[in-house]
Design a protein around this motif. Structure first.
Motif, mmCIF file in Angstrom:
data_model
loop_
_atom_site.group_PDB
_atom_site.id
_atom_site.type_symbol
_atom_site.label_atom_id
_atom_site.label_comp_id
_atom_site.label_asym_id
_atom_site.label_seq_id
_atom_site.Cartn_x
_atom_site.Cartn_y
_atom_site.Cartn_z
ATOM 1 N N ALA A 1 0.831 -1.207 0.000
ATOM 2 C CA ALA A 1 0.000 0.000 0.000
ATOM 3 C C ALA A 1 0.864 1.255 0.000
ATOM 4 C CB ALA A 1 -0.933 -0.001 1.217
ATOM 5 N N VAL A 2 1.940 1.263 0.773
ATOM 6 C CA VAL A 2 2.855 2.409 0.818
ATOM 7 C C VAL A 2 3.487 2.629 -0.549
ATOM 8 C CG1 VAL A 2 5.058 3.217 1.763
ATOM 9 C CG2 VAL A 2 3.298 2.313 3.285
ATOM 10 N N GLN A 3 3.895 1.554 -1.203
ATOM 11 C CA GLN A 3 4.513 1.674 -2.534
ATOM 12 C C GLN A 3 3.508 2.225 -3.549
ATOM 13 O OE1 GLN A 3 5.897 -2.357 -2.907
ATOM 14 N NE2 GLN A 3 7.921 -1.859 -2.119
ATOM 15 N N ILE A 4 2.264 1.772 -3.454
ATOM 16 C CA ILE A 4 1.229 2.248 -4.376
ATOM 17 C C ILE A 4 0.959 3.733 -4.148
ATOM 18 C CG2 ILE A 4 -1.246 2.088 -4.922
ATOM 19 C CD1 ILE A 4 -0.935 -0.967 -4.446
ATOM 20 N N LEU A 5 0.850 4.154 -2.890
ATOM 21 C CA LEU A 5 0.619 5.568 -2.593
ATOM 22 C C LEU A 5 1.790 6.434 -3.054
ATOM 23 C CD1 LEU A 5 -0.996 5.308 0.955
ATOM 24 C CD2 LEU A 5 -2.117 5.972 -1.191
ATOM 25 N N SER A 6 2.995 5.939 -2.891
ATOM 26 C CA SER A 6 4.175 6.674 -3.339
ATOM 27 C C SER A 6 4.167 6.826 -4.858
ATOM 28 C CB SER A 6 5.438 5.953 -2.876
ATOM 29 O OG SER A 6 6.583 6.669 -3.282
ATOM 30 N N GLU A 7 3.836 5.755 -5.562
ATOM 31 C CA GLU A 7 3.757 5.800 -7.025
ATOM 32 C C GLU A 7 2.646 6.751 -7.470
ATOM 33 O OE1 GLU A 7 4.521 5.075 -11.031
ATOM 34 O OE2 GLU A 7 5.750 4.637 -9.272
ATOM 35 N N LEU A 8 1.506 6.703 -6.795
ATOM 36 C CA LEU A 8 0.390 7.585 -7.115
ATOM 37 C C LEU A 8 0.808 9.046 -6.961
ATOM 38 C CD1 LEU A 8 -2.582 8.173 -7.764
ATOM 39 C CD2 LEU A 8 -3.064 7.858 -5.316
ATOM 40 N N ARG A 9 1.480 9.363 -5.863
ATOM 41 C CA ARG A 9 1.940 10.731 -5.638
ATOM 42 C C ARG A 9 2.874 11.172 -6.757
ATOM 43 N NH1 ARG A 9 6.415 12.876 -4.364
ATOM 44 N NH2 ARG A 9 7.311 10.877 -3.871
ATOM 45 N N SER A 10 3.785 10.310 -7.167
ATOM 46 C CA SER A 10 4.723 10.639 -8.240
ATOM 47 C C SER A 10 3.996 10.912 -9.552
ATOM 48 C CB SER A 10 5.734 9.510 -8.443
ATOM 49 O OG SER A 10 6.538 9.364 -7.310
ATOM 50 N N VAL A 11 3.018 10.074 -9.881
ATOM 51 C CA VAL A 11 2.271 10.246 -11.127
ATOM 52 C C VAL A 11 1.448 11.531 -11.090
ATOM 53 C CG1 VAL A 11 0.423 9.263 -12.561
ATOM 54 C CG2 VAL A 11 2.243 7.798 -11.682
ATOM 55 N N LEU A 12 0.809 11.805 -9.962
ATOM 56 C CA LEU A 12 0.024 13.035 -9.840
ATOM 57 C C LEU A 12 0.905 14.269 -9.989
ATOM 58 C CD1 LEU A 12 -2.375 12.095 -6.898
ATOM 59 C CD2 LEU A 12 -2.940 12.263 -9.335
ATOM 60 N N GLU A 13 2.081 14.241 -9.395
ATOM 61 C CA GLU A 13 2.996 15.366 -9.536
ATOM 62 C C GLU A 13 3.505 15.488 -10.968
ATOM 63 O OE1 GLU A 13 6.117 14.950 -6.658
ATOM 64 O OE2 GLU A 13 4.824 15.577 -5.010
#
Length: 81
Positions: free
Chosen positions: A60-72
């Protein structure tokens, strides 16, 4: 604190002078981004450890980190002006 010019970003000359120039990260800027991403992921893991305990927590942490990167990267939710 003032950051010396050219240490984090460098300008890319615009093909059309009427438009704004773009900026590109320098090697130092890329290292700073990588360190920030690692720090974000580590801090997120610490903050969610009690809630997301076990192997699924790390995923879940990895997914949230990836999501943040894509959104940015796609500038979703960032001010435009």
């Amino acid at each position: 604190m003032r950051i010396p010019a050219g240490t984090i970003i460098s300008p890319i000359i615009a093909l059309n002078p009427a438009r704004s120039s773009s900026l590109d990260l320098t090697a130092g800027g890329l290292q700073l981004v990588e360190a920030a991403e690692a720090s974000f992921t580590e801090t997120l893991a610490e903050l969610t450890a009690d809630v997301l305990d076990g192997p699924s927590g790390l995923t879940a942490v990895q997914i949230l980190s990836e999501l943040r990167s894509v959104l940015e990267r796609d500038q979703i939710g960032l001010p435009t002006g």
